[in-house]
Write an enzyme that holds these catalytic residues in place. Structure first.
Site, PDB file in Angstrom:
ATOM      1  N   THR A 103       1.156   6.524  -0.326  1.00 36.03           N
ATOM      2  CA  THR A 103       1.853   7.384   0.632  1.00 36.03           C
ATOM      3  C   THR A 103       3.100   8.023   0.045  1.00 36.03           C
ATOM      4  OG1 THR A 103       1.086   5.909   2.392  1.00 36.03           O
ATOM      5  CG2 THR A 103       2.808   7.489   2.967  1.00 36.03           C
ATOM      6  N   GLY A 145       8.267  -4.278   9.445  1.00 40.01           N
ATOM      7  CA  GLY A 145       9.690  -4.338   9.156  1.00 40.01           C
ATOM      8  C   GLY A 145      10.347  -2.975   9.067  1.00 40.01           C
ATOM      9  N   GLY A 146       9.554  -1.937   8.723  1.00 42.22           N
ATOM     10  CA  GLY A 146      10.137  -0.611   8.565  1.00 42.22           C
ATOM     11  C   GLY A 146      10.943  -0.506   7.277  1.00 42.22           C
ATOM     12  N   ARG A 174       8.738  -3.258   2.596  1.00 42.15           N
ATOM     13  CA  ARG A 174      10.007  -2.897   1.952  1.00 42.15           C
ATOM     14  C   ARG A 174      11.094  -3.941   2.169  1.00 42.15           C
ATOM     15  NH1 ARG A 174       9.921   3.018   4.521  1.00 42.15           N
ATOM     16  NH2 ARG A 174       8.762   1.776   6.044  1.00 42.15           N
ATOM     17  N   TYR A 234       0.998   3.259  15.183  1.00 41.97           N
ATOM     18  CA  TYR A 234       2.354   3.805  15.286  1.00 41.97           C
ATOM     19  C   TYR A 234       2.362   5.063  16.144  1.00 41.97           C
ATOM     20  CZ  TYR A 234       3.416   0.766  11.309  1.00 41.97           C
ATOM     21  OH  TYR A 234       3.570  -0.310  10.492  1.00 41.97           O
ATOM     22  N   LYS A 288      -0.875  -4.389  14.021  1.00 36.96           N
ATOM     23  CA  LYS A 288       0.464  -4.302  13.443  1.00 36.96           C
ATOM     24  C   LYS A 288       1.188  -3.175  14.157  1.00 36.96           C
ATOM     25  CE  LYS A 288       2.964  -2.897   9.265  1.00 36.96           C
ATOM     26  NZ  LYS A 288       2.851  -2.321   7.906  1.00 36.96           N
ATOM     27  N   ASP A 332       0.804  -1.216   0.000  1.00 34.96           N
ATOM     28  CA  ASP A 332       0.000   0.000   0.000  1.00 34.96           C
ATOM     29  C   ASP A 332       0.844   1.277   0.000  1.00 34.96           C
ATOM     30  OD1 ASP A 332       0.774  -0.894   2.652  1.00 34.96           O
ATOM     31  OD2 ASP A 332      -0.441   0.731   3.458  1.00 34.96           O
ATOM     32  N   HIS A 333       2.160   1.127  -0.073  1.00 33.41           N
ATOM     33  CA  HIS A 333       3.061   2.270   0.060  1.00 33.41           C
ATOM     34  C   HIS A 333       2.910   3.301  -1.059  1.00 33.41           C
ATOM     35  CE1 HIS A 333       4.708  -1.138   2.210  1.00 33.41           C
ATOM     36  NE2 HIS A 333       5.546  -0.363   2.863  1.00 33.41           N
ATOM     37  N   GLY A 334       2.428   2.875  -2.217  1.00 36.84           N
ATOM     38  CA  GLY A 334       2.362   3.768  -3.368  1.00 36.84           C
ATOM     39  C   GLY A 334       1.526   5.009  -3.128  1.00 36.84           C
TER      40      GLY A 334
END
Length: 273
Positions: free
Chosen positions: A31, A206-207, A234, A149, A179, A27-29
């Protein structure tokens, strides 16, 4: 009755009969844009069907494209991510809903997820969001994975106590799974995870992409203290050898799931797999 649907769907995020799972978020795209490893839909298609991935997390548009390409095996769980915000904006940590739960169900979701980043100013927004999404997810029989987070810069001890409070907050508001990130010091894992409970599985993030042996060691430690698996993006899709890192992580998760919890001497005994 919704509990039975949530229990069944939650099991689809794990490895078959194993009580552990390796979830890969893509889902990073939304962000951060087309970063290495997920530059295009075609690139994602080339590895997303790996059998060592128990589930994926994607936004609705990417999931639609992967479904059309027949890229997702029937054995892979699907989690639709419901909120987000591009990092170009000042309020990027206050993520807004971008998908309705009913549409996630139409897409065939086994679960939904939201991410709440706690800053000094958005606690009210995050609390309302968690509660409202959990209510609707439960009404539809869909499990909710809450990514929690802490974005406030705090010392080691304070940071752990804040995260323990956020873990409890997620549980109180109805999260079916959580998570979270690894603590600053790995020996704090036991205390951090003592804030969770057996009925709410915890997956560790994982970061940023880092040393793969260090990631394996952290995975072993987390599993030894009761985590149910990893939720790593990542560290997987930016690896130069995705099949290899996925097989290593899956081996750790599957073997650790059947082992007893750690003793106090655990960290002195472990070596990289």
């Amino acid at each position: 009755m919704s509990y039975f649907g949530r229990k069944l769907r939650l099991s689809r995020l794990l490895y078959g009969e194993q009580s552990a799972g390796l979830i890969v978020p893509i889902d990073h795209g939304l962000t951060v844009g087309p970063i290495k490893g997920i530059e295009s839909t075609q690139q994602i298609q080339s590895w997303v069907g790996n059998p060592d991935i128990s589930a994926i997390i994607a936004h609705k548009g990417m999931l639609e494209k992967l479904i059309l390409a027949d890229a997702i095996p029937s054995s892979t769980g699907v989690i639709v991510h419901l909120n987000g915000m591009n990092s170009l904006f000042e309020d990027a940590d206050t993520k807004q809903l971008v998908t309705d739960l009913s549409y996630a169900v139409q897409l065939g979701a086994d679960a939904v997820s939201i991410q709440v980043n706690f800053t000094a100013n958005n606690a009210a927004h995050n609390t309302r969001l968690l509660g409202a999404v959990a209510d609707k997810a439960h009404a539809l029989g869909i499990p909710l994975l809450s990514m929690v987070y802490d974005k406030v810069d705090a010392g080691d001890l304070e940071s752990v106590e804040r995260m323990r409070s956020f873990i409890r907050m997620g549980i109180e508001l109805g999260s079916d799974a959580l998570k979270i990130g690894f603590p600053k010091r790995i020996e704090q894992l036991e205390h951090l995870l003592s804030a969770a409970d057996d009925s709410t599985p915890v997956f560790f993030a994982g970061g940023e992409k880092g040393d793969e042996n260090a990631l394996i060691n952290k995975a072993q430690a987390a599993m030894s203290y009761g985590a149910k698996g990893l939720c790593i993006g990542r560290g997987v899709f930016q690896s130069d050898n995705k099949e290899y890192i996925l097989s290593r992580l899956a081996k750790v998760l599957k073997s650790s799931a059947a082992q007893p919890t750690a003793t106090l001497g655990y960290f002195d005994q472990q070596q990289a797999v």
